[in-house]
Design an enzyme around this catalytic site. Sequence first.
Site, PDB file in Angstrom:
ATOM      1  N   SER A  33       0.857  -1.193   0.000  1.00  0.00           N
ATOM      2  CA  SER A  33       0.000   0.000   0.000  1.00  0.00           C
ATOM      3  C   SER A  33       0.888   1.235   0.000  1.00  0.00           C
ATOM      4  O   SER A  33       1.774   1.357   0.824  1.00  0.00           O
ATOM      5  CB  SER A  33      -0.852   0.068   1.276  1.00  0.00           C
ATOM      6  OG  SER A  33      -1.558  -1.107   1.469  1.00  0.00           O
ATOM      7  N   HIS A  65      -3.501  -0.690  -4.570  1.00  0.00           N
ATOM      8  CA  HIS A  65      -2.755  -1.934  -4.660  1.00  0.00           C
ATOM      9  C   HIS A  65      -2.477  -2.400  -6.087  1.00  0.00           C
ATOM     10  O   HIS A  65      -2.093  -3.527  -6.318  1.00  0.00           O
ATOM     11  CB  HIS A  65      -3.468  -3.043  -3.868  1.00  0.00           C
ATOM     12  CG  HIS A  65      -3.273  -2.916  -2.388  1.00  0.00           C
ATOM     13  ND1 HIS A  65      -4.295  -3.076  -1.498  1.00  0.00           N
ATOM     14  CD2 HIS A  65      -2.189  -2.634  -1.662  1.00  0.00           C
ATOM     15  CE1 HIS A  65      -3.831  -2.887  -0.268  1.00  0.00           C
ATOM     16  NE2 HIS A  65      -2.556  -2.621  -0.345  1.00  0.00           N
ATOM     17  N   ARG A  86      -0.603  -6.676  -4.142  1.00  0.00           N
ATOM     18  CA  ARG A  86      -0.497  -8.010  -3.538  1.00  0.00           C
ATOM     19  C   ARG A  86      -1.860  -8.425  -3.025  1.00  0.00           C
ATOM     20  O   ARG A  86      -2.753  -7.602  -2.910  1.00  0.00           O
ATOM     21  CB  ARG A  86       0.524  -8.001  -2.387  1.00  0.00           C
ATOM     22  CG  ARG A  86       0.241  -7.000  -1.284  1.00  0.00           C
ATOM     23  CD  ARG A  86       0.765  -7.441   0.079  1.00  0.00           C
ATOM     24  NE  ARG A  86       2.178  -7.668   0.216  1.00  0.00           N
ATOM     25  CZ  ARG A  86       3.067  -6.759   0.632  1.00  0.00           C
ATOM     26  NH1 ARG A  86       2.684  -5.541   0.910  1.00  0.00           N
ATOM     27  NH2 ARG A  86       4.329  -7.069   0.783  1.00  0.00           N
ATOM     28  N   THR A  87      -1.988  -9.708  -2.756  1.00  0.00           N
ATOM     29  CA  THR A  87      -3.210 -10.217  -2.127  1.00  0.00           C
ATOM     30  C   THR A  87      -2.974 -10.281  -0.625  1.00  0.00           C
ATOM     31  O   THR A  87      -1.915 -10.725  -0.176  1.00  0.00           O
ATOM     32  CB  THR A  87      -3.540 -11.612  -2.688  1.00  0.00           C
ATOM     33  OG1 THR A  87      -3.804 -11.472  -4.096  1.00  0.00           O
ATOM     34  CG2 THR A  87      -4.762 -12.210  -2.024  1.00  0.00           C
ATOM     35  N   HIS A  88      -3.944  -9.804   0.135  1.00  0.00           N
ATOM     36  CA  HIS A  88      -3.854  -9.831   1.603  1.00  0.00           C
ATOM     37  C   HIS A  88      -4.735 -10.949   2.161  1.00  0.00           C
ATOM     38  O   HIS A  88      -5.771 -11.284   1.583  1.00  0.00           O
ATOM     39  CB  HIS A  88      -4.329  -8.504   2.203  1.00  0.00           C
ATOM     40  CG  HIS A  88      -3.446  -7.339   1.874  1.00  0.00           C
ATOM     41  ND1 HIS A  88      -3.497  -6.702   0.657  1.00  0.00           N
ATOM     42  CD2 HIS A  88      -2.499  -6.701   2.604  1.00  0.00           C
ATOM     43  CE1 HIS A  88      -2.612  -5.718   0.648  1.00  0.00           C
ATOM     44  NE2 HIS A  88      -1.988  -5.696   1.818  1.00  0.00           N
ATOM     45  N   TYR A  90      -6.748 -10.733   4.538  1.00  0.00           N
ATOM     46  CA  TYR A  90      -8.093 -10.243   4.864  1.00  0.00           C
ATOM     47  C   TYR A  90      -9.051 -10.272   3.672  1.00  0.00           C
ATOM     48  O   TYR A  90     -10.253 -10.098   3.840  1.00  0.00           O
ATOM     49  CB  TYR A  90      -8.044  -8.834   5.482  1.00  0.00           C
ATOM     50  CG  TYR A  90      -7.337  -7.761   4.688  1.00  0.00           C
ATOM     51  CD1 TYR A  90      -7.847  -7.294   3.479  1.00  0.00           C
ATOM     52  CD2 TYR A  90      -6.149  -7.193   5.156  1.00  0.00           C
ATOM     53  CE1 TYR A  90      -7.201  -6.298   2.759  1.00  0.00           C
ATOM     54  CE2 TYR A  90      -5.499  -6.198   4.448  1.00  0.00           C
ATOM     55  CZ  TYR A  90      -6.033  -5.752   3.253  1.00  0.00           C
ATOM     56  OH  TYR A  90      -5.378  -4.777   2.544  1.00  0.00           O
ATOM     57  N   GLU A  91      -8.530 -10.492   2.468  1.00  0.00           N
ATOM     58  CA  GLU A  91      -9.421 -10.597   1.308  1.00  0.00           C
ATOM     59  C   GLU A  91     -10.166 -11.933   1.290  1.00  0.00           C
ATOM     60  O   GLU A  91     -11.104 -12.112   0.513  1.00  0.00           O
ATOM     61  CB  GLU A  91      -8.627 -10.400   0.011  1.00  0.00           C
ATOM     62  CG  GLU A  91      -8.088  -8.974  -0.133  1.00  0.00           C
ATOM     63  CD  GLU A  91      -7.135  -8.800  -1.296  1.00  0.00           C
ATOM     64  OE1 GLU A  91      -7.500  -9.176  -2.426  1.00  0.00           O
ATOM     65  OE2 GLU A  91      -6.008  -8.315  -1.072  1.00  0.00           O
ATOM     66  N   ALA A 118       3.076  -0.667   3.922  1.00  0.00           N
ATOM     67  CA  ALA A 118       2.715   0.496   4.727  1.00  0.00           C
ATOM     68  C   ALA A 118       2.394  -0.031   6.109  1.00  0.00           C
ATOM     69  O   ALA A 118       1.799  -1.104   6.232  1.00  0.00           O
ATOM     70  CB  ALA A 118       1.497   1.184   4.127  1.00  0.00           C
ATOM     71  N   MET A 206      -0.715  -5.556   7.948  1.00  0.00           N
ATOM     72  CA  MET A 206      -1.554  -6.718   7.609  1.00  0.00           C
ATOM     73  C   MET A 206      -0.969  -7.511   6.441  1.00  0.00           C
ATOM     74  O   MET A 206      -1.706  -8.156   5.695  1.00  0.00           O
ATOM     75  CB  MET A 206      -2.973  -6.245   7.239  1.00  0.00           C
ATOM     76  CG  MET A 206      -3.606  -5.306   8.251  1.00  0.00           C
ATOM     77  SD  MET A 206      -5.141  -4.598   7.611  1.00  0.00           S
ATOM     78  CE  MET A 206      -5.444  -3.291   8.789  1.00  0.00           C
ATOM     79  N   SER A 207       0.336  -7.475   6.283  1.00  0.00           N
ATOM     80  CA  SER A 207       0.921  -8.175   5.124  1.00  0.00           C
ATOM     81  C   SER A 207       2.305  -8.728   5.471  1.00  0.00           C
ATOM     82  O   SER A 207       2.664  -8.845   6.638  1.00  0.00           O
ATOM     83  CB  SER A 207       1.014  -7.220   3.925  1.00  0.00           C
ATOM     84  OG  SER A 207       2.012  -6.247   4.147  1.00  0.00           O
ATOM     85  N   ASN A 230       1.394   6.040   9.527  1.00  0.00           N
ATOM     86  CA  ASN A 230       0.541   6.609  10.593  1.00  0.00           C
ATOM     87  C   ASN A 230       1.036   6.076  11.929  1.00  0.00           C
ATOM     88  O   ASN A 230       1.603   4.990  11.983  1.00  0.00           O
ATOM     89  CB  ASN A 230      -0.921   6.172  10.385  1.00  0.00           C
ATOM     90  CG  ASN A 230      -1.050   4.663  10.271  1.00  0.00           C
ATOM     91  OD1 ASN A 230      -0.847   4.094   9.201  1.00  0.00           O
ATOM     92  ND2 ASN A 230      -1.346   4.012  11.374  1.00  0.00           N
ATOM     93  N   HIS A 242      -7.427   4.526   5.352  1.00  0.00           N
ATOM     94  CA  HIS A 242      -6.573   4.031   4.266  1.00  0.00           C
ATOM     95  C   HIS A 242      -6.157   5.162   3.315  1.00  0.00           C
ATOM     96  O   HIS A 242      -5.060   5.132   2.752  1.00  0.00           O
ATOM     97  CB  HIS A 242      -7.313   2.923   3.506  1.00  0.00           C
ATOM     98  CG  HIS A 242      -6.474   2.198   2.507  1.00  0.00           C
ATOM     99  ND1 HIS A 242      -5.268   1.593   2.832  1.00  0.00           N
ATOM    100  CD2 HIS A 242      -6.650   1.987   1.174  1.00  0.00           C
ATOM    101  CE1 HIS A 242      -4.753   1.037   1.743  1.00  0.00           C
ATOM    102  NE2 HIS A 242      -5.561   1.273   0.720  1.00  0.00           N
TER     103      HIS A 242
HETATM  104  N1  NOS Z   1      -1.433  -0.439   7.289  1.00  0.00           N
HETATM  105  C1  NOS Z   1      -1.754  -0.795   8.549  1.00  0.00           C
HETATM  106  N2  NOS Z   1      -2.151  -1.982   9.053  1.00  0.00           N
HETATM  107  C2  NOS Z   1      -2.398  -2.058  10.369  1.00  0.00           C
HETATM  108  N3  NOS Z   1      -2.264  -0.996  11.197  1.00  0.00           N
HETATM  109  C3  NOS Z   1      -1.866   0.227  10.786  1.00  0.00           C
HETATM  110  O1  NOS Z   1      -1.772   1.175  11.571  1.00  0.00           O
HETATM  111  C4  NOS Z   1      -1.588   0.339   9.372  1.00  0.00           C
HETATM  112  N4  NOS Z   1      -1.179   1.361   8.578  1.00  0.00           N
HETATM  113  C5  NOS Z   1      -1.078   0.874   7.335  1.00  0.00           C
HETATM  114  C6  NOS Z   1      -4.444  -0.388   5.434  1.00  0.00           C
HETATM  115  O2  NOS Z   1      -4.378   0.990   5.273  1.00  0.00           O
HETATM  116  C7  NOS Z   1      -3.348  -1.084   4.692  1.00  0.00           C
HETATM  117  O3  NOS Z   1      -2.081  -0.506   5.038  1.00  0.00           O
HETATM  118  C8  NOS Z   1      -1.424  -1.269   6.042  1.00  0.00           C
HETATM  119  C9  NOS Z   1      -2.144  -2.614   6.101  1.00  0.00           C
HETATM  120  O4  NOS Z   1      -1.249  -3.655   5.785  1.00  0.00           O
HETATM  121  C10 NOS Z   1      -3.276  -2.540   5.069  1.00  0.00           C
HETATM  122  O5  NOS Z   1      -3.015  -3.298   3.904  1.00  0.00           O
END
Ligand code: NOS
Length: 267
Positions: A33, A65, A86-88, A90-91, A118, A206-207, A230, A242
């Site tokens: 991301s 993505h 990419r595939t996550h 959570y999909e 990210a 999440m990746s 963030n 996001h």
């Molecule tokens: N991502 C995050 N995932 C979890 N926690 C966070 O603070 C965070 N910041 C960025 C969601 O915006 C996408 O960005 C990543 C995650 O992997 C998700 O794919």
Amino acid sequence: MSNDAYTLASEAAAALHNAAGLDTFDVALVMGSGWVPAADAIGETVREIPFIELPGFQAPAVAGHGGKIRVVRTSSGRHALVFLGRTHLYEGLGVDAVVHGVRTAAAAGVRTVVLTNAAGGLRPETQSVGDPVLISDHINLTGANPITGTTFIDLTEVYSRRLRALVREIDPTLAEGVYVAFRGPTYETPAEIRMLRTLGGDMVGMSTVLEAIAAREANLEVLGISLVTNPGAGLSGEPLNHEEVLEVGRATATRMGVLLAKVVDRL
Ligand code: NOS
């Protein structure tokens, strides 16, 4: 291990060789991301192949993505497979779908994989939004694992020490950190963020972790880089979204792109 998943990766690799008109590739980069805008700096585009044209790939469902593999020639003449998207987990497509890109890259002859993502920063005391952080290790809290069976795989050095040192020669200011992965797609609660800080995590996302494990199974050398987009939930008082994650990617695209181009040229 599900044999089918490895067969599918071999088929995708054969299709990739065909479509690209190349026998081998030197490195694969997975753009997470916010990293897609950085891809343009890696080198000259030889060819772009939509995921849907390759066996086993899915069109990414999430904004930011991408959805294709770009074959890139770097200034030093190396060939890189740049995964724009990419595939996550959570999909909901399963673990094999998540690691299919890495398995395909391995089957296509790649020996090194660069996994970008990210992430939320767990250490606002020392991290700023927009900072890249080298992943030194991970904590896999996704509840999943791409490997099934009784083959035990050593994960003592998932993220290559050698590659981290090489990147720090390029940019000595880069910090290292432990990346924690949850399944998502919910962002964490403030209590979970406090837990992760206690556990020794530095970034959360999440990746990456499942792909890194699949890469080690295939004996690839792995480099992981998080872009802190963030502060983790509850650390800043602001809710997470996001769009903000993608915006930080756009704002830092030039810096990240130049870094990746230098890394790829020195591998
Ligand atoms: N991502 C995050 N995932 C979890 N926690 C966070 O603070 C965070 N910041 C960025 C969601 O915006 C996408 O960005 C990543 C995650 O992997 C998700 O794919």
